[in-house]
Each structure stands twice: as C-alpha cells, then as structure tokens.
Design a protein around this motif. Sequence first.
Motif, PDB file in Angstrom:
ATOM      1  N   GLU A  21      68.112  63.733 -99.543  1.00 48.67           N
ATOM      2  CA  GLU A  21      69.375  64.079 -98.906  1.00 48.67           C
ATOM      3  C   GLU A  21      69.730  63.029 -97.870  1.00 48.67           C
ATOM      4  OE1 GLU A  21      69.608  68.107 -97.519  1.00 48.67           O
ATOM      5  OE2 GLU A  21      68.387  68.830 -99.176  1.00 48.67           O
ATOM      6  N   LYS A  22      70.994  62.956 -97.555  1.00 47.40           N
ATOM      7  CA  LYS A  22      71.446  62.011 -96.531  1.00 47.40           C
ATOM      8  C   LYS A  22      71.192  62.637 -95.167  1.00 47.40           C
ATOM      9  CE  LYS A  22      74.682  59.307 -99.153  1.00 47.40           C
ATOM     10  NZ  LYS A  22      75.958  58.637 -99.135  1.00 47.40           N
ATOM     11  N   VAL A  23      69.917  62.643 -94.804  1.00 45.84           N
ATOM     12  CA  VAL A  23      69.466  63.254 -93.558  1.00 45.84           C
ATOM     13  C   VAL A  23      68.533  62.281 -92.852  1.00 45.84           C
ATOM     14  CG1 VAL A  23      68.095  65.116 -92.546  1.00 45.84           C
ATOM     15  CG2 VAL A  23      69.671  65.617 -94.411  1.00 45.84           C
ATOM     16  N   TYR A  52      75.532  60.317 -92.841  1.00 42.78           N
ATOM     17  CA  TYR A  52      74.204  60.916 -92.744  1.00 42.78           C
ATOM     18  C   TYR A  52      74.171  61.999 -91.671  1.00 42.78           C
ATOM     19  CZ  TYR A  52      72.055  57.635 -95.910  1.00 42.78           C
ATOM     20  OH  TYR A  52      71.709  56.928 -97.034  1.00 42.78           O
ATOM     21  N   LYS A  53      73.539  63.089 -92.008  1.00 44.82           N
ATOM     22  CA  LYS A  53      73.316  64.176 -91.063  1.00 44.82           C
ATOM     23  C   LYS A  53      72.149  63.765 -90.167  1.00 44.82           C
ATOM     24  CE  LYS A  53      72.431  69.149 -91.181  1.00 44.82           C
ATOM     25  NZ  LYS A  53      72.182  70.276 -92.114  1.00 44.82           N
ATOM     26  N   LYS A  54      72.308  63.934 -88.868  1.00 43.19           N
ATOM     27  CA  LYS A  54      71.273  63.573 -87.912  1.00 43.19           C
ATOM     28  C   LYS A  54      70.648  64.844 -87.344  1.00 43.19           C
ATOM     29  CE  LYS A  54      74.601  60.745 -87.176  1.00 43.19           C
ATOM     30  NZ  LYS A  54      75.769  60.672 -88.048  1.00 43.19           N
ATOM     31  N   ILE A  55      69.327  64.933 -87.450  1.00 44.59           N
ATOM     32  CA  ILE A  55      68.624  66.127 -86.992  1.00 44.59           C
ATOM     33  C   ILE A  55      67.534  65.726 -86.001  1.00 44.59           C
ATOM     34  CG2 ILE A  55      67.183  68.080 -87.660  1.00 44.59           C
ATOM     35  CD1 ILE A  55      68.574  68.052 -90.374  1.00 44.59           C
ATOM     36  N   TYR A  81      66.646  70.939 -84.979  1.00 41.03           N
ATOM     37  CA  TYR A  81      65.895  71.747 -85.944  1.00 41.03           C
ATOM     38  C   TYR A  81      64.901  72.577 -85.157  1.00 41.03           C
ATOM     39  CZ  TYR A  81      62.996  72.960 -89.986  1.00 41.03           C
ATOM     40  OH  TYR A  81      62.301  73.635 -90.968  1.00 41.03           O
ATOM     41  N   LEU A  94      61.918  69.725 -95.476  1.00 36.99           N
ATOM     42  CA  LEU A  94      62.880  68.907 -94.722  1.00 36.99           C
ATOM     43  C   LEU A  94      62.413  67.453 -94.708  1.00 36.99           C
ATOM     44  CD1 LEU A  94      65.372  68.668 -92.799  1.00 36.99           C
ATOM     45  CD2 LEU A  94      63.761  69.121 -90.918  1.00 36.99           C
ATOM     46  N   CYS A  98      64.394  64.301 -96.708  1.00 35.42           N
ATOM     47  CA  CYS A  98      65.176  63.418 -95.826  1.00 35.42           C
ATOM     48  C   CYS A  98      65.134  61.977 -96.330  1.00 35.42           C
ATOM     49  CB  CYS A  98      64.670  63.503 -94.392  1.00 35.42           C
ATOM     50  SG  CYS A  98      63.135  62.603 -94.072  1.00 35.42           S
TER      51      CYS A  98
END
Length: 135
Positions: A21-23, A52-55, A81, A94, A98
């Motif tokens: 995923e774009k994470v 991109y999702k930033k976590i 998270y 996750l 990622c």
Amino acid sequence: MVLFEDFSKKIFEADTTTNKEKVLLINLSPKYNNEKNIEKINNFVKKYGNEYKKIYFPADINFDKQLFYSLRTIIPDIQVYDWTKHDLQDTMNLFLSCTGGIGSRLHFLYPLKLFSKDFECIADSDKVKKIIINS
C-alpha cells in the motif's frame, strides 16, 4: 498432529511483495527529536509524494504523543496508529503492507528490515547499529 497454530506463522510466511500500500510509517523517540532528524523525516516523506498515507507509529501512545504533534506541524496529514487498539497480527500486517518507513526505535525498524521495506534509520545507538545497520 498440530493442536494449534502459532499466530505468527501466517505473518512470517506471508508474501511481502504483495498487498503493498502507499503507506509510509514514521517513528521518533525523544532522544532523536531534533531539527536534523525532523528534516530527514520530512525529506523521506517528500521523496514519495503526497499520494502516500503517512502514519506515525509511537512506541508509547502517551509518552510519544507530543512527538506526533510536533511532526504534524511539518506533515499536516500525518495520522497516528494506536497499536493498543490492534492485535499483533494487525500491526504486523501494517508493516507487511507498507511501502517503507523512517524511524529511530529498534522494534519499529526491525520489522521494516525483516520484511525488506525501504527504510531509513535515524538512530545512532550501538544496539540499533548492530542489529539494523550492520547485519
């Protein structure tokens, strides 16, 4: 005869090349919370782009909360998270799914290395160097 299956079996036998995923995962400890490392984090995020999702993955949800808020000033769309609300398999998934991550804590960096993700280590402790960088 197997009476039970260890929950980690599915995690560590998973295909790490699928379901990417774009994470981007981000972690920071108080010891490494300085302008130089914040800039490294910002550059790592910029390298991938806005899609991109930033976590933010804190080591301690209460202790590291202030670090999340300081990162939010430069990465406004960063999310946190809360691993206390997820089981270990969800958390490992996750990491499996990622794209990569940047951080300073050993237990954050190790799954990124184990799952062959693009990662950057901003820690310089002997323990992290030995396990993450030099192995």
